[in-house]
Design a protein around this motif. Structure first.
Motif, mmCIF file in Angstrom:
data_model
loop_
_atom_site.group_PDB
_atom_site.id
_atom_site.type_symbol
_atom_site.label_atom_id
_atom_site.label_comp_id
_atom_site.label_asym_id
_atom_site.label_seq_id
_atom_site.Cartn_x
_atom_site.Cartn_y
_atom_site.Cartn_z
ATOM 1 N N LEU A 231 0.835 -1.197 0.000
ATOM 2 C CA LEU A 231 0.000 0.000 0.000
ATOM 3 C C LEU A 231 0.869 1.247 0.000
ATOM 4 O O LEU A 231 2.073 1.176 0.245
ATOM 5 C CB LEU A 231 -0.909 0.005 1.227
ATOM 6 N N PHE A 232 0.256 2.390 -0.260
ATOM 7 C CA PHE A 232 0.991 3.653 -0.224
ATOM 8 C C PHE A 232 0.026 4.773 0.131
ATOM 9 O O PHE A 232 -1.182 4.652 -0.083
ATOM 10 C CB PHE A 232 1.664 3.925 -1.573
ATOM 11 N N PRO A 233 0.524 5.888 0.693
ATOM 12 C CA PRO A 233 -0.351 7.025 1.011
ATOM 13 C C PRO A 233 -0.510 7.922 -0.201
ATOM 14 O O PRO A 233 0.341 8.759 -0.484
ATOM 15 C CB PRO A 233 0.393 7.735 2.159
ATOM 16 N N ALA A 249 -13.044 3.288 -9.155
ATOM 17 C CA ALA A 249 -12.486 3.096 -7.806
ATOM 18 C C ALA A 249 -11.892 4.376 -7.239
ATOM 19 O O ALA A 249 -11.478 4.397 -6.077
ATOM 20 C CB ALA A 249 -11.415 2.003 -7.826
ATOM 21 N N MET A 250 -11.843 5.449 -8.029
ATOM 22 C CA MET A 250 -11.232 6.705 -7.576
ATOM 23 C C MET A 250 -12.247 7.555 -6.813
ATOM 24 O O MET A 250 -12.439 8.747 -7.087
ATOM 25 C CB MET A 250 -10.682 7.486 -8.763
ATOM 26 N N TYR A 251 -12.858 6.926 -5.825
ATOM 27 C CA TYR A 251 -13.831 7.614 -4.980
ATOM 28 C C TYR A 251 -13.129 8.102 -3.724
ATOM 29 O O TYR A 251 -12.533 7.317 -2.995
ATOM 30 C CB TYR A 251 -14.972 6.654 -4.632
ATOM 31 N N PHE A 252 -13.224 9.418 -3.479
ATOM 32 C CA PHE A 252 -12.491 10.008 -2.361
ATOM 33 C C PHE A 252 -13.285 9.998 -1.055
ATOM 34 O O PHE A 252 -12.942 10.707 -0.105
ATOM 35 C CB PHE A 252 -12.055 11.433 -2.737
ATOM 36 N N GLY A 253 -14.327 9.192 -1.008
ATOM 37 C CA GLY A 253 -15.019 8.909 0.248
ATOM 38 C C GLY A 253 -15.900 10.030 0.759
ATOM 39 O O GLY A 253 -16.106 11.053 0.119
ATOM 40 N N ARG A 263 -9.329 14.965 5.368
ATOM 41 C CA ARG A 263 -7.928 14.833 4.935
ATOM 42 C C ARG A 263 -7.469 13.379 4.767
ATOM 43 O O ARG A 263 -6.282 13.111 4.666
ATOM 44 C CB ARG A 263 -6.991 15.570 5.899
ATOM 45 N N TYR A 264 -8.409 12.459 4.725
ATOM 46 C CA TYR A 264 -8.085 11.067 4.401
ATOM 47 C C TYR A 264 -8.741 10.646 3.097
ATOM 48 O O TYR A 264 -8.759 9.466 2.752
ATOM 49 C CB TYR A 264 -8.529 10.123 5.535
ATOM 50 N N LYS A 305 -9.450 17.708 11.903
ATOM 51 C CA LYS A 305 -9.983 16.898 10.812
ATOM 52 C C LYS A 305 -9.439 15.473 10.840
ATOM 53 O O LYS A 305 -10.142 14.510 10.537
ATOM 54 C CB LYS A 305 -9.632 17.547 9.469
ATOM 55 N N GLU A 306 -8.173 15.333 11.183
ATOM 56 C CA GLU A 306 -7.487 14.038 11.096
ATOM 57 C C GLU A 306 -7.622 13.185 12.350
ATOM 58 O O GLU A 306 -7.279 11.995 12.329
ATOM 59 C CB GLU A 306 -5.983 14.256 10.853
ATOM 60 N N TYR A 307 -8.091 13.787 13.439
ATOM 61 C CA TYR A 307 -7.986 13.142 14.747
ATOM 62 C C TYR A 307 -8.477 11.699 14.734
ATOM 63 O O TYR A 307 -7.766 10.773 15.145
ATOM 64 C CB TYR A 307 -8.740 13.958 15.792
#
Length: 387
Positions: A231-233, A249-253, A263-264, A305-307
């Motif tokens: 995997l990669f970020p 599959a390029m769904y950013f959620g 931010r994820y 946002k990331e917490y």
């Protein structure tokens, strides 16, 4: 007369924004002949200025609601994840997406980098996900396969994704931003004096010393294929992909407004995309091209946002590392629906948010198939071509 750029009629540039797009002036020599899809986030009544001479479509939240109806719930609001709506309505084979705080970078010789051209080269040459070539991308200029690379594997695999990097402001998470506020990724290849340590040093210490020198080389002139099973970020600020292959599959959620995480978005898409590319036998490249990332976001705002994500990623990453898709999944849509089912089943135990996210993944595929069907909705932007 200007020369026709590569893939001029086969590629769209997708840009999410909340502000005037003055940054396009710097990109004009590279972008002007391409079609832009601009996704305006935030207040849809706000007018954003776009420099003259660009061929573009502009969508805001009202357009997304009008075009998708109830399925618009799968598109994030007040988050750069809204960009994936541009992927959905594009009719081109390839997509390049860039953030509006990213400028043209220069290589160590001072020459401006045509990031789009390098992404296209990455996508049009094969990848090597099944066997690592120690000279990185063997299809690059002046490169080749090294001794010992199996001849039967030198055809490579189709490249689905080209992941570019950045200079200046690093793509850090909030905790790292807080402890390294002045950290910058420079374009200079820094020289350092180094005496080889005695060979009787412990191997781990020797390795550490060597790495401490190598990390000073900030601009790395290389492209590599991310190995299968790794995997990669993924960062969405400088990214290109084959929409016809991996687009669904390029769904950013579900991120941003009304969601417990932000931010994820690009990383979630990257984890899903990599698992599916591995399953389908496609490759993902990372490295060149570089862009110049000009603006550091507020680390305290980012931390809020990331917490949740900082904790949830410790469950999500092992989940993606263990996912095995059934051989019956022969399309990206089938793979993604299966992944949504597994997200609900496995990660739904971590937090109810993942149940909602899994439902969003299914809605995204339904909307994608509807918009992209022969009889699908004809998506029209309120602002047409400006040429």
């Amino acid at each position: 007369m200007k020369p026709t750029p590569m893939l001029k009629d086969e590629l769209d540039i997708v840009i999410p924004t909340i502000r005037n797009l003055d940054f396009l002036e710097m990109w004009r020599p590279f972008f002007e002949q391409y079609h832009l899809i601009i996704i305006q986030d935030g207040d849809p009544s706000k007018t954003i200025n776009i420099p003259q001479g660009f061929d573009y479509e502009l969508y805001n939240r009202n357009d997304i609601n009008r075009i998708l109806g109830p399925k618009a719930s799968c598109i994030s609001f007040k988050d750069s994840a809204c960009r994936c709506f541009g992927y959905m309505v594009s009719k081109k084979k390839y997509i390049f997406t860039i953030d509006d705080d990213c400028f043209v970078a220069k290589d160590p010789s001072g020459k401006e980098i045509n990031a789009l051209e390098q992404h296209i080269k990455n996508l049009l040459t094969p990848s090597t996900p099944h066997f690592f070539n120690t000279l990185y991308d063997p299809y690059g200029d002046g490169a080749d396969f090294v001794r010992g690379y199996p001849f039967s594997m030198r055809e490579g695999a189709i490249t689905a994704v080209s992941h570019g990097l950045w200079l200046n402001i690093p793509d850090y998470d909030a905790p790292t931003q807080l402890v390294k506020p002045l950290e910058r990724n420079t374009r200079k290849f820094e020289q350092t004096s180094f005496a080889m340590p005695p060979f009787f040093l412990e191997p781990v210490l020797l390795f550490y010393l060597l790495v401490s020198v190598l990390v000073k080389c900030r601009y790395v002139d290389a492209v590599m294929t991310i190995p299968k099973g790794t995997l990669f970020p993924m960062c969405g600020m400088n990214l290109a992909f084959d929409r016809e292959l991996i687009g669904p599959a390029m769904y950013f959620g579900l991120m941003g407004d009304g969601q417990p995480i932000g931010r994820y978005d690009d990383m979630w898409a990257g984890w899903c995309v990599k698992v599916i590319c591995d399953h389908m036998g496609w490759g993902v490249k990372t490295g060149l091209p570089y862009i110049w990332h000009s603006k550091a976001s507020n680390p305290l705002v980012n931390l809020r946002k990331e917490y949740n994500g900082i904790f949830w990623q410790e469950e999500a990453i092992p989940f993606f590392q263990s996912v095995t898709l059934p051989k019956e999944c022969t399309s990206v849509q089938q793979c993604y629906i299966e992944m949504a089912k597994l997200v609900k089943e496995k990660l739904g135990k971590v937090d109810p948010y993942f149940i909602k996210l899994a439902d969003g993944m299914v809605t995204w595929i339904e909307a994608w198939d509807e918009i992209n069907s022969p009889d699908g909705a004809k998506a029209k932007a309120p602002v047409g071509k400006d040429k």
